[in-house]
Design an enzyme around this catalytic site. Structure first.
Site, PDB file in Angstrom:
ATOM      1  N   LYS A   1     -70.997  75.276 -50.674  1.00 38.68           N
ATOM      2  CA  LYS A   1     -69.991  76.211 -50.582  1.00 38.68           C
ATOM      3  C   LYS A   1     -69.173  75.984 -49.200  1.00 38.68           C
ATOM      4  CE  LYS A   1     -73.365  78.981 -47.904  1.00 38.68           C
ATOM      5  NZ  LYS A   1     -74.347  80.045 -48.161  1.00 38.68           N
TER       6      LYS A   1
ATOM      7  N   ARG B   1     -78.557  92.313 -47.526  1.00 36.55           N
ATOM      8  CA  ARG B   1     -77.142  91.852 -47.510  1.00 36.55           C
ATOM      9  C   ARG B   1     -76.919  92.049 -49.027  1.00 36.55           C
ATOM     10  NH1 ARG B   1     -75.496  85.995 -45.967  1.00 36.55           N
ATOM     11  NH2 ARG B   1     -76.795  85.385 -47.428  1.00 36.55           N
TER      12      ARG B   1
ATOM     13  N   TYR C   1     -53.864  78.352 -20.015  1.00 36.99           N
ATOM     14  CA  TYR C   1     -53.465  79.687 -19.975  1.00 36.99           C
ATOM     15  C   TYR C   1     -54.652  80.621 -19.341  1.00 36.99           C
ATOM     16  CZ  TYR C   1     -50.157  78.535 -23.942  1.00 36.99           C
ATOM     17  OH  TYR C   1     -49.237  78.313 -24.662  1.00 36.99           O
TER      18      TYR C   1
ATOM     19  N   MET D   1     -53.785  76.071 -28.771  1.00 37.78           N
ATOM     20  CA  MET D   1     -53.556  75.688 -29.991  1.00 37.78           C
ATOM     21  C   MET D   1     -53.789  74.252 -30.411  1.00 37.78           C
ATOM     22  SD  MET D   1     -50.794  77.028 -32.761  1.00 37.78           S
ATOM     23  CE  MET D   1     -50.833  78.779 -32.255  1.00 37.78           C
TER      24      MET D   1
HETATM   25  C1  LIG Z   1     -75.492  79.579 -47.583  1.00 35.98           C
HETATM   26  C2  LIG Z   1     -76.646  79.885 -48.398  1.00 35.98           C
HETATM   27  C3  LIG Z   1     -77.953  79.036 -48.505  1.00 35.98           C
HETATM   28  C4  LIG Z   1     -78.022  77.664 -47.378  1.00 35.98           C
HETATM   29  O1  LIG Z   1     -78.130  78.020 -46.208  1.00 35.98           O
HETATM   30  P1  LIG Z   1     -78.514  77.010 -45.016  1.00 35.98           P
HETATM   31  O2  LIG Z   1     -79.112  77.657 -43.885  1.00 35.98           O
HETATM   32  O3  LIG Z   1     -77.343  76.093 -45.016  1.00 35.98           O
HETATM   33  O4  LIG Z   1     -79.564  75.990 -45.606  1.00 35.98           O
HETATM   34  C5  LIG Z   1     -79.061  79.257 -49.181  1.00 35.98           C
HETATM   35  N1  LIG Z   1     -79.167  80.203 -49.803  1.00 35.98           N
HETATM   36  C6  LIG Z   1     -78.166  81.324 -50.026  1.00 35.98           C
HETATM   37  C7  LIG Z   1     -78.063  82.404 -50.808  1.00 35.98           C
HETATM   38  C8  LIG Z   1     -76.896  81.018 -49.200  1.00 35.98           C
HETATM   39  O5  LIG Z   1     -76.008  81.907 -49.143  1.00 35.98           O
END
Ligand SMILES: *Cc1c(COP(=O)(O)O)cnc(C)c1O
Length: 366
Positions: free
Chosen positions: A35, A130, A258, A306
């Site tokens: 992702k 969550r 800055y 930046m």
């Molecule tokens: C992002 C995610 C993972 C992977 O997590 P890592 O800490 O990068 O291994 C696994 N399960 C779910 C549900 C996630 O959202």
């Protein structure tokens, strides 16, 4: 000419990490989590290297469709399921695996009884609060899904909140809740992210879901060289590079950048490198964060701009305009850079922006 602000991606390291994770997790199958543009490494670049994974996991339908559009037929899991029912026809047509974490999603699936879906992963909230159904809602939802004529397989899933802290009591609570909630239900089970895979072997179950480990980064916040990570000998995939575009001298008492946030305690040679928060080198990185100039350690001085940063150069470091600066990767673990800023490495690698040039290389790995 290129500005020299480059994210180099070692694809052989990626393949090495994946193989190491598969060996460690065996006989569990591996869902490669790619992702967020593969944690900033490039979705399709990573998907092509890992195309033999048992499954990919992404957060959005767009990411899943991009994988298909690239001609890859690896199964894909949507980690948050569908975000609106309008996505369901495409999800069904592609037979994507789908997480179902909310009663509204169960209802939306029931309203589509003539569609045929891939595997549904019923997610229970075991304590992270969550995503996921509360324990009491799991069995009724499972019955509803099981009666659906277009759903052939249901997997069982949850997520741990504290797996990077082995001593945290919530781990045992969540693992116990997972067992109880799903007791007696058939179907493949998945619970472990990268940290759980390392710290809690009992969470590996049928499928593991590593993300960070694939990119050669340790999820164990305390220490990048923590023992379980050493054992699988990860190799960092991304290294972030820039070049010096100016070198000059500050007198004691003069400030840089800055807000005049950093002031030279003594006469100091300063290098200015062509990278800033516009490239994803976060402005939250404070003075003192390590960088490597020509392979030697130096420190960030003052606020990140930046397009540029200032680097306080120790007197014995050779440094001229055009010289190489390493922000992380290789000999400078991104875990260490993140820790120096109270950040997590996930944030840093995900933050790389489109202005940065990506270069792939693939040195043979021993
Ligand atoms: C992002 C995610 C993972 C992977 O997590 P890592 O800490 O990068 O291994 C696994 N399960 C779910 C549900 C996630 O959202």
């Amino acid at each position: 000419m290129s500005r020299g602000t480059i994210a180099r991606l070692d694809l052989a390291a990626l393949a090495h990490n994946f193989a190491a994770v598969c060996r460690l997790a065996s006989p569990s199958r591996v869902i490669a989590v790619i992702k967020a543009d593969a944690y900033g490494h490039g979705l399709l670049r990573v998907a092509r290297v890992l195309r033999d994974a048992d499954m990919f996991a992404v957060a959005t339908l767009d990411e899943a469709l991009a994988i298909r559009a690239a001609g890859l037929s690896t199964p894909v899991l949507l980690l948050e399921g569908f975000h609106e029912p309008l996505e369901l026809p495409e999800i069904a047509a592609q037979r994507f695996d789908v997480v179902v974490h909310h009663p509204a999603q169960v209802a939306a699936l029931q309203a589509q009884r003539n569609m045929t879906f891939g595997r549904i992963w019923l997610k229970s909230d075991t304590g992270m609060h969550r995503l996921g159904l509360p324990a009491a809602a799991v069995r009724p939802a499972w019955e509803d899904l099981n009666r659906h004529p277009g759903i052939a397989a249901i997997g069982l899933m949850s997520h741990l909140a504290c797996a990077d802290q082995p001593a945290h009591p919530q781990n045992a609570q969540q693992i116990a809740s997972f067992r109880q909630t799903f007791a007696g239900l058939p179907g493949p089970r998945t619970l472990a992210n990268s940290a759980a895979l390392l710290n809690f072997p009992e969470t590996r179950l049928d499928w593991v879901r590593p993300g960070l480990l694939l990119y050669g980064i340790s999820p164990l916040s305390n220490c990048p060289a923590a023992k379980p990570v050493q054992r699988i000998a990860l190799k960092p995939v991304m290294s972030l590079h820039s070049r010096l575009i100016a070198v000059h001298n500050l007198a004691a008492g003069e400030a840089v950048g800055y807000g005049a946030a950093w002031r030279a305690a003594r006469p100091t040679r300063l290098g200015i490198a062509a990278i800033g928060y516009g490239d994803g080198y976060s402005r939250r990185l404070p003075s003192g964060v390590p960088v490597l100039v020509n392979g030697r350690r130096a420190e960030l001085a003052g606020h990140v701009s930046m397009d540029m940063i200032a680097i306080a150069l120790p007197d014995d470091i050779p440094a001229e305009v055009g010289d190489e600066v390493l922000l992380w990767g290789g000999a400078l673990p991104v875990e260490e850079v993140a820790a120096a800023a109270g950040m997590i490495p996930y944030e840093l690698v995900c933050g790389i922006t489109r202005r940065v040039e990506y270069q792939e290389h693939s040195q043979p790995q021993p």
